[in-house]
Design a protein around this motif. Structure first.
Motif, PDB file in Angstrom:
ATOM      1  N   MET A   1       0.848  -1.178   0.000  1.00 34.40           N
ATOM      2  CA  MET A   1       0.000   0.000   0.000  1.00 34.40           C
ATOM      3  C   MET A   1       0.891   1.237   0.000  1.00 34.40           C
ATOM      4  SD  MET A   1      -3.151   0.636   0.147  1.00 34.40           S
ATOM      5  CE  MET A   1      -4.501   1.571   0.554  1.00 34.40           C
ATOM      6  N   ALA A   2       0.586   2.186  -0.857  1.00 34.93           N
ATOM      7  CA  ALA A   2       1.370   3.414  -0.948  1.00 34.93           C
ATOM      8  C   ALA A   2       1.078   4.316   0.236  1.00 34.93           C
ATOM      9  CB  ALA A   2       1.044   4.146  -2.246  1.00 34.93           C
ATOM     10  N   PRO A   3       2.078   5.046   0.700  1.00 33.18           N
ATOM     11  CA  PRO A   3       1.847   5.962   1.805  1.00 33.18           C
ATOM     12  C   PRO A   3       0.892   7.072   1.389  1.00 33.18           C
ATOM     13  CG  PRO A   3       4.197   5.865   1.247  1.00 33.18           C
ATOM     14  CD  PRO A   3       3.457   5.042   0.264  1.00 33.18           C
ATOM     15  N   ARG A   4       0.076   7.490   2.277  1.00 34.28           N
ATOM     16  CA  ARG A   4      -0.848   8.601   2.054  1.00 34.28           C
ATOM     17  C   ARG A   4      -0.493   9.700   3.040  1.00 34.28           C
ATOM     18  NH1 ARG A   4      -1.980   6.876  -2.604  1.00 34.28           N
ATOM     19  NH2 ARG A   4      -3.541   5.298  -2.827  1.00 34.28           N
ATOM     20  N   ALA A   5      -1.122  10.850   2.868  1.00 32.00           N
ATOM     21  CA  ALA A   5      -0.871  11.962   3.791  1.00 32.00           C
ATOM     22  C   ALA A   5      -1.077  11.475   5.224  1.00 32.00           C
ATOM     23  CB  ALA A   5      -1.798  13.127   3.477  1.00 32.00           C
ATOM     24  N   GLY A   6      -0.219  11.934   6.087  1.00 34.26           N
ATOM     25  CA  GLY A   6      -0.321  11.547   7.480  1.00 34.26           C
ATOM     26  C   GLY A   6       0.476  10.293   7.813  1.00 34.26           C
ATOM     27  N   SER A   7       0.991   9.615   6.797  1.00 34.62           N
ATOM     28  CA  SER A   7       1.829   8.447   7.052  1.00 34.62           C
ATOM     29  C   SER A   7       3.231   8.734   6.522  1.00 34.62           C
ATOM     30  CB  SER A   7       1.243   7.206   6.371  1.00 34.62           C
ATOM     31  OG  SER A   7       1.286   7.346   4.980  1.00 34.62           O
ATOM     32  N   SER A   9       6.548   8.513   4.409  1.00 35.20           N
ATOM     33  CA  SER A   9       6.907   8.118   3.061  1.00 35.20           C
ATOM     34  C   SER A   9       8.034   7.103   3.133  1.00 35.20           C
ATOM     35  CB  SER A   9       7.378   9.343   2.269  1.00 35.20           C
ATOM     36  OG  SER A   9       7.952   8.958   1.049  1.00 35.20           O
ATOM     37  N   ALA A  10       8.123   6.291   2.102  1.00 37.88           N
ATOM     38  CA  ALA A  10       9.221   5.330   2.020  1.00 37.88           C
ATOM     39  C   ALA A  10      10.541   6.033   1.715  1.00 37.88           C
ATOM     40  CB  ALA A  10       8.918   4.292   0.944  1.00 37.88           C
ATOM     41  N   PHE A  11      10.470   7.293   1.263  1.00 33.40           N
ATOM     42  CA  PHE A  11      11.641   8.051   0.852  1.00 33.40           C
ATOM     43  C   PHE A  11      11.698   9.399   1.547  1.00 33.40           C
ATOM     44  CE2 PHE A  11      10.472   5.802  -3.194  1.00 33.40           C
ATOM     45  CZ  PHE A  11      11.593   5.009  -3.310  1.00 33.40           C
ATOM     46  N   SER A  12      12.921   9.912   1.748  1.00 34.53           N
ATOM     47  CA  SER A  12      13.091  11.329   2.077  1.00 34.53           C
ATOM     48  C   SER A  12      12.868  12.086   0.769  1.00 34.53           C
ATOM     49  CB  SER A  12      14.502  11.595   2.596  1.00 34.53           C
ATOM     50  OG  SER A  12      15.441  11.436   1.533  1.00 34.53           O
ATOM     51  N   ARG A  13      12.753  13.401   0.820  1.00 40.39           N
ATOM     52  CA  ARG A  13      12.573  14.179  -0.408  1.00 40.39           C
ATOM     53  C   ARG A  13      13.749  13.970  -1.366  1.00 40.39           C
ATOM     54  NH1 ARG A  13      10.440  19.413   0.969  1.00 40.39           N
ATOM     55  NH2 ARG A  13       8.521  18.237   0.906  1.00 40.39           N
ATOM     56  N   ALA A  14      14.970  14.009  -0.853  1.00 37.33           N
ATOM     57  CA  ALA A  14      16.158  13.818  -1.704  1.00 37.33           C
ATOM     58  C   ALA A  14      16.177  12.419  -2.317  1.00 37.33           C
ATOM     59  CB  ALA A  14      17.433  14.076  -0.909  1.00 37.33           C
ATOM     60  N   GLU A  15      15.814  11.412  -1.537  1.00 37.20           N
ATOM     61  CA  GLU A  15      15.759  10.052  -2.074  1.00 37.20           C
ATOM     62  C   GLU A  15      14.674   9.932  -3.146  1.00 37.20           C
ATOM     63  OE1 GLU A  15      17.181   7.492   1.845  1.00 37.20           O
ATOM     64  OE2 GLU A  15      15.075   8.104   1.653  1.00 37.20           O
ATOM     65  N   ALA A  16      13.540  10.602  -2.927  1.00 39.51           N
ATOM     66  CA  ALA A  16      12.453  10.569  -3.910  1.00 39.51           C
ATOM     67  C   ALA A  16      12.883  11.240  -5.213  1.00 39.51           C
ATOM     68  CB  ALA A  16      11.207  11.247  -3.343  1.00 39.51           C
ATOM     69  N   GLN A  17      13.611  12.351  -5.095  1.00 38.33           N
ATOM     70  CA  GLN A  17      14.107  13.021  -6.306  1.00 38.33           C
ATOM     71  C   GLN A  17      15.066  12.114  -7.070  1.00 38.33           C
ATOM     72  OE1 GLN A  17      15.514  16.398  -4.060  1.00 38.33           O
ATOM     73  NE2 GLN A  17      13.949  17.750  -4.956  1.00 38.33           N
ATOM     74  N   ASN A  37       5.086   6.052  -3.874  1.00 38.80           N
ATOM     75  CA  ASN A  37       6.067   6.338  -2.821  1.00 38.80           C
ATOM     76  C   ASN A  37       6.887   7.576  -3.152  1.00 38.80           C
ATOM     77  OD1 ASN A  37       5.388   4.235  -1.076  1.00 38.80           O
ATOM     78  ND2 ASN A  37       6.755   2.798  -2.100  1.00 38.80           N
ATOM     79  N   VAL A  38       7.286   7.710  -4.412  1.00 41.90           N
ATOM     80  CA  VAL A  38       8.018   8.904  -4.833  1.00 41.90           C
ATOM     81  C   VAL A  38       7.118  10.130  -4.661  1.00 41.90           C
ATOM     82  CG1 VAL A  38       9.042  10.095  -6.818  1.00 41.90           C
ATOM     83  CG2 VAL A  38       9.570   7.680  -6.394  1.00 41.90           C
ATOM     84  N   TRP A  39       5.896  10.054  -5.174  1.00 41.57           N
ATOM     85  CA  TRP A  39       4.937  11.157  -5.082  1.00 41.57           C
ATOM     86  C   TRP A  39       4.776  11.634  -3.643  1.00 41.57           C
ATOM     87  CZ3 TRP A  39       1.955  14.254  -8.213  1.00 41.57           C
ATOM     88  CH2 TRP A  39       0.895  14.919  -7.596  1.00 41.57           C
ATOM     89  N   ALA A  40       4.620  10.693  -2.721  1.00 39.71           N
ATOM     90  CA  ALA A  40       4.345  11.029  -1.319  1.00 39.71           C
ATOM     91  C   ALA A  40       5.448  11.889  -0.701  1.00 39.71           C
ATOM     92  CB  ALA A  40       4.148   9.751  -0.503  1.00 39.71           C
ATOM     93  N   ALA A  41       6.670  11.755  -1.168  1.00 42.00           N
ATOM     94  CA  ALA A  41       7.802  12.483  -0.576  1.00 42.00           C
ATOM     95  C   ALA A  41       8.092  13.820  -1.254  1.00 42.00           C
ATOM     96  CB  ALA A  41       9.051  11.606  -0.611  1.00 42.00           C
ATOM     97  N   LEU A  42       7.474  14.067  -2.411  1.00 40.59           N
ATOM     98  CA  LEU A  42       7.756  15.323  -3.135  1.00 40.59           C
ATOM     99  C   LEU A  42       7.012  16.501  -2.528  1.00 40.59           C
ATOM    100  CD1 LEU A  42       7.657  14.002  -6.812  1.00 40.59           C
ATOM    101  CD2 LEU A  42       9.687  14.522  -5.423  1.00 40.59           C
ATOM    102  N   GLU A  43       7.503  17.681  -2.845  1.00 41.73           N
ATOM    103  CA  GLU A  43       6.949  18.945  -2.350  1.00 41.73           C
ATOM    104  C   GLU A  43       5.758  19.366  -3.211  1.00 41.73           C
ATOM    105  OE1 GLU A  43       8.657  23.525  -1.877  1.00 41.73           O
ATOM    106  OE2 GLU A  43      10.012  21.893  -2.403  1.00 41.73           O
TER     107      GLU A  43
END
Length: 165
Positions: A1-7, A9-17, A37-43
């Motif tokens: 299950m992908a992380p949603r708001a309030g949970s 993220s599998a990644f930090s922002r830098a890792e997601a980038q 997972n990438v989406w959840a960590a982006l700004e």
């Protein structure tokens, strides 16, 4: 299950980038959950940050719209103002760019919309029940998720990216 708001993220922002950059050049099918997972960590991004012309590409996940965009020779999107958005910039047979209002069923407008518990810039199509949500990868790249009755197929979203021209 992908992380949603309030949970978490599998990644930090830098890792997601970093992972975004890897996935954009991947060959073969990409898993929706990884893109989530990438989406959840982006700004999030403000509508004003979207103004201008953007070249698009899609993440190939097997979503039915993947083939449709390729066939239409989709090039990208142009955000003239919040109320004047050309979502389906395509190439004609001679290679010229044009706004395909037939395919897009009109054009679109730009709003701040809550998606997955975050308010971010979102493009609302004028003539069909589709909303594209955007998050910032960096100053010149955004990730998009196509949402709505006209876009979600079997519970699956279309994932794409835009690079500022």
């Amino acid at each position: 299950m992908a992380p949603r708001a309030g949970s978490a993220s599998a990644f930090s922002r830098a890792e997601a980038q970093d992972r975004f950059r890897e996935l954009r050049s991947a060959t073969g099918l990409i898993d929706d959950a990884e893109l989530d997972n990438v989406w959840a960590a982006l700004e999030t991004v403000r509508p004003e940050e979207m103004l201008g012309s953007w070249k698009g590409a899609q993440f190939v996940t097997g979503h039915p719209v993947n083939a449709m965009l390729e066939k239409a020779r989709w090039f990208g999107k142009t955000f003239v103002s919040r109320t004047d958005v050309k979502p389906m910039i395509c190439r004609d047979d001679e290679g010229n760019l044009y706004s395909d209002t037939k395919l897009g069923k009109g054009e679109a407008s730009l709003w701040s919309v809550d998606f997955r518990g975050e308010v971010t810039a979102s493009m609302v199509y004028d003539g069909q029940p589709i909303i594209d949500h955007f998050k910032k990868v960096d100053e010149n790249t955004v990730m998009g998720i196509m949402n709505g009755k006209g876009a979600v197929v079997d519970g699956r979203y279309l994932y794409f990216l835009l690079d500022r021209i």
